[in-house]
Structure formats: structure tokens, C-alpha cells
Write an enzyme that holds these catalytic residues in place. Structure first.
Site, PDB file in Angstrom:
ATOM      1  N   LYS A  43       0.822  -1.224   0.000  1.00  0.00           N
ATOM      2  CA  LYS A  43       0.000   0.000   0.000  1.00  0.00           C
ATOM      3  C   LYS A  43       0.857   1.278   0.000  1.00  0.00           C
ATOM      4  O   LYS A  43       0.452   2.296  -0.545  1.00  0.00           O
ATOM      5  CB  LYS A  43      -0.946   0.014   1.200  1.00  0.00           C
ATOM      6  CG  LYS A  43      -2.089  -0.976   1.081  1.00  0.00           C
ATOM      7  CD  LYS A  43      -3.051  -0.831   2.252  1.00  0.00           C
ATOM      8  CE  LYS A  43      -4.054  -1.958   2.262  1.00  0.00           C
ATOM      9  NZ  LYS A  43      -5.018  -1.865   3.363  1.00  0.00           N
ATOM     10  N   ASP A  71      -9.633   2.964   2.522  1.00  0.00           N
ATOM     11  CA  ASP A  71      -9.660   2.369   3.868  1.00  0.00           C
ATOM     12  C   ASP A  71     -10.176   3.382   4.892  1.00  0.00           C
ATOM     13  O   ASP A  71     -10.978   3.028   5.769  1.00  0.00           O
ATOM     14  CB  ASP A  71      -8.245   1.934   4.297  1.00  0.00           C
ATOM     15  CG  ASP A  71      -7.849   0.588   3.711  1.00  0.00           C
ATOM     16  OD1 ASP A  71      -8.742  -0.235   3.424  1.00  0.00           O
ATOM     17  OD2 ASP A  71      -6.631   0.362   3.526  1.00  0.00           O
TER      18      ASP A  71
END
Ligand code: NAP
Length: 288
Positions: A66, A102
Site C-alpha cells: 500500500k 480504507d
């Protein structure tokens, strides 16, 4: 032409995303196929480069990439930049744009499933990895007044405190942000002054070395506090069991997983995601 999207990570064998994302595309009869693209660190560059051309439309990115993909895309959305992590990529006019779903997925679940408004509240975060970064930025942006970070490796908690403090200063978000040692007495004291605790560690995750373990015991958990475990497999994690034992309110990580995926789906298709369909597919994948 069928559009290809997929998840890039390593390893990938327990990912639920292919299951619930494909269920969403099929629900609308959209010409999309969602695949699992496991890539070793050496293969990551090629996996991202491939997305630049049809039939690829974009991707999800997961552990451990990420942070790394920030430098591999052409443009990074503001929130993903603040967090320092990208979990969604969209190919737009031949360019790759990185987003982070997220953080908004976490807040969506916190409000919708947890009935919790962070404004003016105090929270303890366990962990200092990628998930804790996203959760920290999300809570600060939503008006949390106090954030206490606690991580097994104290240097990572300190580094995250300075990262979050910088972001908060840049955005004029006022909150007290501090780290405490990963020790029972410190945790007990911080929890007694908090309204929310979020487990952003992988402790208790199925198939991990800490399967069956809780990062907190019931005796440390104040009655009435919201205990939010980002771990979603198993659904009823050891931490959630401790929370219930303590008379606290439990919230598991599955809704965040679905909501972050729903926001990715919207980025790729421009359509609102069929959240209930995605949730059912994921639940079936977990229990069935
Ligand atoms: P990460 O960057 O690898 O961070 C892992 C964190 O867990 C670190 O803080 C690490 O502490 C801590 N940890 C690992 N083993 C531990 C142990 N035995 N005792 C104490 N602490 C331990 O991973 P991540 O991306 O932040 O993800 C963390 C968890 O959140 C994972 O379980 C992931 O599945 C979950 N998650 C869920 C969602 C969702 O949608 N529900 C989204 C994102 C992540 P050290 O720094 O000391 O190593």
C-alpha cells in the site's frame, strides 16, 4: 470488452475481495472481471505497469504494497497522500490515479454499524502499521479530540505520532496525539479515559501466528466503550469476545472491508455499490 480489475498483494490466498467484488459486478451485469494478482516484490512494478492499458481498469492494493505503490502511480489523491498509502488504483485517460478507501470505509462502518460520532471523543489505537495510519487520519479528520497510540514496537508508534501531528497541523485539526508503551498499566489508564479502542494490529487473525489471541483482556476494557476490531476473520474475534465479557460494545472488521471495497467499486464503475450483495458474498466466503 470485459474490463479487468484485481487485487495486488503478497501473499493473497485468504483475500475475500475477488468473491464480493465479482458478486457486485455480476449483480448489475457489468462487464467486469475481478482477479487475484499475487505479485512478489520483484513483480510489483510489472503488475502496476500492466494497468496502464485496456482491458485493465484498475486495482486494489493490499499488504505489503500500500505504501510502495505511491511512487508507481502518476497521481495520488489528497487523502491517500495524507495517509501515505494507496489501496485503490484507477486508470483514467491512460494515467494511473491512486486513492485510499480504507479511511472513509472505516468511518462509514464506525458511524453506520457502531453508531459512533468521533467528534470531541477520545480513542486508543492499537498498532502502528498501514491500517493505523488510515484510521488515525480518518479519526482526526472526523474531529476526534484525543488519540493515544500503542504499539508493540514503540519506535513505530512514535513515528506515527509525529506523522499524524504534522498532518493535523497542516489541516488545522486540533487534537492531542500521544504514544504510550505497550504495557498493561499504561493501556488500562488510557482506556479508562477513552470512548473507543480500535485494534489495528493483526493479533487474533485466523491463519496468523497470533490466531486465537486477543490484544486486550476483559479486565482492561471499560464497560460501555466501543471496541472496534479491524480483524474480520474470524468474524467473532478473541478481542470481540473479551469486549462482550467486559460489557463493552463490539464491532468487527467485516463492514469496513465491505465499505472500502464498495468505495473502490464506485471509483471503477461510477455506480453506487450493492453493499448488501457484497456483504452476503463475503459472509458466505468466511463461514461457508
Ligand atoms: P501492518 O502494516 O503489517 O501492521 C501490523 C501491525 O500489527 C503492527 O502494528 C504490528 O506491530 C502489529 N502486530 C503484529 N503482530 C503482533 C503481535 N504478535 N503482537 C502485537 N502487535 C503485533 O498491517 P496493517 O495493514 O496495518 O493491518 C493490520 C490488521 O488490520 C490486519 O489484521 C488487517 O487484516 C486488518 N485490516 C483490516 C481492514 C478491514 O477492512 N477490516 C483494512 C485494513 C487492515 P509491530 O509494529 O510491533 O510489528
Amino acid at each position: 470488452m470485459v474490463n479487468l480489475v484485481g487485487i495486488i498483494g503478497y501473499p493473497l490466498k485468504h483475500s475475500l475481495s475477488p468473491l464480493f467484488q465479482q458478486a457486485a459486478f455480476d449483480h448489475y451485469g457489468l462487464p467486469f472481471r475481478y482477479q487475484a494478482w499475487e505479485a512478489t516484490p520483484k513483480e510489483l512494478g510489472a503488475a502496476i505497469a500492466r494497468l496502464r492499458h485496456p482491458p485493465y481498469r484498475g486495482a486494489n492494493v493490499t499488504i505489503p504494497y500500500k505504501e510502495k505503490v505511491l511512487s508507481l502511480v502518476d497521481e495520488v489523491d489528497g487523502e491517500a497522500k495524507s495517509i501515505g498509502a494507496v489501496n485503490t488504483i484507477l486508470r483514467k485517460d491512460g494515467r494511473l490515479v491512486g486513492y485510499n478507501t480504507d479511511a472513509p470505509g472505516f468511518l462509514w462502518a464506525l458511524r453506520e454499524e457502531g453508531g459512533f460520532d468521533p467528534r470531541g471523543k477520545r480513542a486508543v489505537l492499537l498498532g502502528a502499521g498501514g491500517a493505523a495510519r488510515a484510521v488515525g487520519v480518518a479519526l482526526l479528520g472526523a474531529g476526534i479530540s484525543g488519540l493515544t497510540l500503542c504499539n508493540r514496537t514503540p519506535e513505530r508508534a512514535e513515528a506515527l505520532v509525529s506523522h499524524l501531528t504534522t498532518i493535523a497541523e497542516q489541516r488545522s485539526w486540533s487534537a492531542s496525539i500521544a504514544a504510550i508503551p505497550w504495557e498493561r498499566e499504561h493501556l488500562k489508564d488510557a482506556l479508562s479515559h477513552s470512548h473507543l479502542v480500535v485494534n489495528c494490529t493483526s493479533v487474533g487473525m485466523k491463519h496468523s501466528p497470533t490466531e486465537g489471541r486477543s490484544p486486550l483482556e476483559a479486565v482492561f476494557i471499560p464497560k460501555g466503550i466501543l471496541v472496534y476490531d479491524l480483524v474480520y476473520n474470524p468474524l467473532d474475534t478473541p478481542l470481540l469476545q473479551e469486549a462482550k465479557r467486559a460489557g463493552a460494545r463490539p464491532l468487527g472488521g467485516l463492514s469496513m472491508l465491505i465499505y472500502q471495497g464498495a468505495l473502490s467499486f464506485q471509483i471503477w464503475t461510477g455506480r453506487e455499490a450493492p453493499v448488501a450483495v457484497m456483504m452476503e458474498a463475503a459472509r458466505e466466503g468466511l463461514v461457508g
